[in-house]
Design a protein around this motif. Sequence first.
Motif, PDB file in Angstrom:
ATOM      1  N   LEU A   4      80.925  74.442  11.558  1.00  0.00           N
ATOM      2  CA  LEU A   4      80.886  74.442  10.014  1.00  0.00           C
ATOM      3  C   LEU A   4      82.353  75.081   9.698  1.00  0.00           C
ATOM      4  O   LEU A   4      82.918  74.500   8.594  1.00  0.00           O
ATOM      5  CB  LEU A   4      79.835  75.544   9.785  1.00  0.00           C
ATOM      6  N   GLY A   5      82.879  75.855  10.516  1.00  0.00           N
ATOM      7  CA  GLY A   5      84.437  76.628   9.818  1.00  0.00           C
ATOM      8  C   GLY A   5      85.144  75.289  10.057  1.00  0.00           C
ATOM      9  O   GLY A   5      86.031  75.482   9.299  1.00  0.00           O
ATOM     10  N   LEU A   6      85.104  74.820  11.309  1.00  0.00           N
ATOM     11  CA  LEU A   6      86.112  73.600  11.353  1.00  0.00           C
ATOM     12  C   LEU A   6      86.011  72.573  10.394  1.00  0.00           C
ATOM     13  O   LEU A   6      87.020  72.136   9.891  1.00  0.00           O
ATOM     14  CB  LEU A   6      85.687  73.209  12.662  1.00  0.00           C
ATOM     15  N   GLY A   7      84.835  72.304   9.947  1.00  0.00           N
ATOM     16  CA  GLY A   7      84.626  71.318   9.132  1.00  0.00           C
ATOM     17  C   GLY A   7      84.975  71.700   7.810  1.00  0.00           C
ATOM     18  O   GLY A   7      85.517  70.797   7.023  1.00  0.00           O
ATOM     19  N   LEU A   8      84.920  73.013   7.260  1.00  0.00           N
ATOM     20  CA  LEU A   8      85.319  73.384   6.030  1.00  0.00           C
ATOM     21  C   LEU A   8      87.039  73.426   5.942  1.00  0.00           C
ATOM     22  O   LEU A   8      87.599  72.922   5.080  1.00  0.00           O
ATOM     23  CB  LEU A   8      84.774  74.811   5.752  1.00  0.00           C
ATOM     24  N   ILE A   9      87.808  73.717   7.078  1.00  0.00           N
ATOM     25  CA  ILE A   9      89.296  73.556   7.025  1.00  0.00           C
ATOM     26  C   ILE A   9      89.545  72.469   6.823  1.00  0.00           C
ATOM     27  O   ILE A   9      90.364  71.927   6.214  1.00  0.00           O
ATOM     28  CB  ILE A   9      89.505  74.430   8.316  1.00  0.00           C
ATOM     29  N   LEU A  10      88.804  71.368   7.664  1.00  0.00           N
ATOM     30  CA  LEU A  10      89.333  69.906   7.705  1.00  0.00           C
ATOM     31  C   LEU A  10      89.056  69.406   6.451  1.00  0.00           C
ATOM     32  O   LEU A  10      89.775  68.642   5.820  1.00  0.00           O
ATOM     33  CB  LEU A  10      88.623  69.249   8.831  1.00  0.00           C
ATOM     34  N   SER A  25      89.920  59.345   8.405  1.00  0.00           N
ATOM     35  CA  SER A  25      88.684  58.922   7.839  1.00  0.00           C
ATOM     36  C   SER A  25      87.927  60.011   7.441  1.00  0.00           C
ATOM     37  O   SER A  25      87.850  61.330   7.820  1.00  0.00           O
ATOM     38  CB  SER A  25      88.152  57.771   8.558  1.00  0.00           C
ATOM     39  N   TRP A  26      87.142  59.787   6.341  1.00  0.00           N
ATOM     40  CA  TRP A  26      86.143  60.671   5.825  1.00  0.00           C
ATOM     41  C   TRP A  26      84.934  60.873   6.886  1.00  0.00           C
ATOM     42  O   TRP A  26      84.465  62.073   7.117  1.00  0.00           O
ATOM     43  CB  TRP A  26      85.362  60.414   4.506  1.00  0.00           C
ATOM     44  N   TYR A  27      84.882  59.927   7.832  1.00  0.00           N
ATOM     45  CA  TYR A  27      83.772  60.205   8.928  1.00  0.00           C
ATOM     46  C   TYR A  27      84.257  61.239   9.820  1.00  0.00           C
ATOM     47  O   TYR A  27      83.475  61.947  10.552  1.00  0.00           O
ATOM     48  CB  TYR A  27      83.635  58.827   9.768  1.00  0.00           C
ATOM     49  N   LEU A  28      85.688  61.257  10.169  1.00  0.00           N
ATOM     50  CA  LEU A  28      86.181  62.135  10.990  1.00  0.00           C
ATOM     51  C   LEU A  28      86.253  63.661  10.436  1.00  0.00           C
ATOM     52  O   LEU A  28      85.730  64.469  11.021  1.00  0.00           O
ATOM     53  CB  LEU A  28      87.737  62.072  11.565  1.00  0.00           C
ATOM     54  N   ILE A  29      86.108  63.756   9.024  1.00  0.00           N
ATOM     55  CA  ILE A  29      86.324  65.009   8.366  1.00  0.00           C
ATOM     56  C   ILE A  29      84.697  65.583   8.471  1.00  0.00           C
ATOM     57  O   ILE A  29      84.502  66.719   8.482  1.00  0.00           O
ATOM     58  CB  ILE A  29      86.639  64.766   7.036  1.00  0.00           C
ATOM     59  N   GLY A  30      83.731  64.507   8.148  1.00  0.00           N
ATOM     60  CA  GLY A  30      82.234  64.866   8.268  1.00  0.00           C
ATOM     61  C   GLY A  30      81.749  65.024   9.561  1.00  0.00           C
ATOM     62  O   GLY A  30      80.723  65.851   9.664  1.00  0.00           O
ATOM     63  N   ALA A  31      82.182  64.581  10.749  1.00  0.00           N
ATOM     64  CA  ALA A  31      81.883  65.073  12.102  1.00  0.00           C
ATOM     65  C   ALA A  31      81.361  66.490  12.320  1.00  0.00           C
ATOM     66  O   ALA A  31      80.391  66.704  13.045  1.00  0.00           O
ATOM     67  CB  ALA A  31      82.758  64.233  13.171  1.00  0.00           C
ATOM     68  N   ALA A  36      77.409  70.524  13.733  1.00  0.00           N
ATOM     69  CA  ALA A  36      76.336  71.662  13.385  1.00  0.00           C
ATOM     70  C   ALA A  36      75.150  71.572  12.927  1.00  0.00           C
ATOM     71  O   ALA A  36      74.436  72.296  13.435  1.00  0.00           O
ATOM     72  CB  ALA A  36      77.616  72.508  12.035  1.00  0.00           C
ATOM     73  N   ALA A  37      74.963  70.606  12.434  1.00  0.00           N
ATOM     74  CA  ALA A  37      73.555  70.310  11.954  1.00  0.00           C
ATOM     75  C   ALA A  37      72.679  70.081  13.112  1.00  0.00           C
ATOM     76  O   ALA A  37      71.421  70.283  13.515  1.00  0.00           O
ATOM     77  CB  ALA A  37      73.384  68.989  11.168  1.00  0.00           C
ATOM     78  N   LEU A  38      73.458  69.085  14.186  1.00  0.00           N
ATOM     79  CA  LEU A  38      72.499  68.882  15.577  1.00  0.00           C
ATOM     80  C   LEU A  38      72.487  70.234  16.228  1.00  0.00           C
ATOM     81  O   LEU A  38      71.491  70.492  16.815  1.00  0.00           O
ATOM     82  CB  LEU A  38      73.406  67.809  16.118  1.00  0.00           C
ATOM     83  N   TRP A  39      73.470  71.128  16.392  1.00  0.00           N
ATOM     84  CA  TRP A  39      73.360  72.290  17.137  1.00  0.00           C
ATOM     85  C   TRP A  39      72.121  73.238  16.358  1.00  0.00           C
ATOM     86  O   TRP A  39      71.239  73.604  17.139  1.00  0.00           O
ATOM     87  CB  TRP A  39      74.716  73.094  17.080  1.00  0.00           C
ATOM     88  N   TRP A  40      72.198  73.298  15.075  1.00  0.00           N
ATOM     89  CA  TRP A  40      71.115  73.980  14.644  1.00  0.00           C
ATOM     90  C   TRP A  40      69.648  73.582  14.820  1.00  0.00           C
ATOM     91  O   TRP A  40      68.737  74.174  14.987  1.00  0.00           O
ATOM     92  CB  TRP A  40      71.189  74.399  13.134  1.00  0.00           C
TER      93      TRP A  40
END
Length: 80
Positions: A4-10, A25-31, A36-40
């Motif tokens: 989640l932290g990495l995603g927010l920074i990206l 690409s926005w797909y790489l930013i959203g990965a 995080a959703a899969l982990w949770w």
Amino acid sequence: MYFLGLGLILLLLKYLEIGFVATWSWYLIGAPFALAALWWAWADSSGYTKRRAMDKMEQRRRDRIERQKEALGVGIRKRR
């Protein structure tokens, strides 16, 4: 939480068009958000989250009992 932290920074870097992230690409930013959703989802379904919470409560209980023993002087054994 790291994903989640990495995603927010990206996301911030992409939005402000800073550095090489602006061309990604926005797909790489959203990965990271997807990871995080899969982990949770895995942590909740496997019981990992509940075990961690139970371990934390058990440790707090042990610490509380130890503090009470020390306050009463029961937990300290002296050599004769």
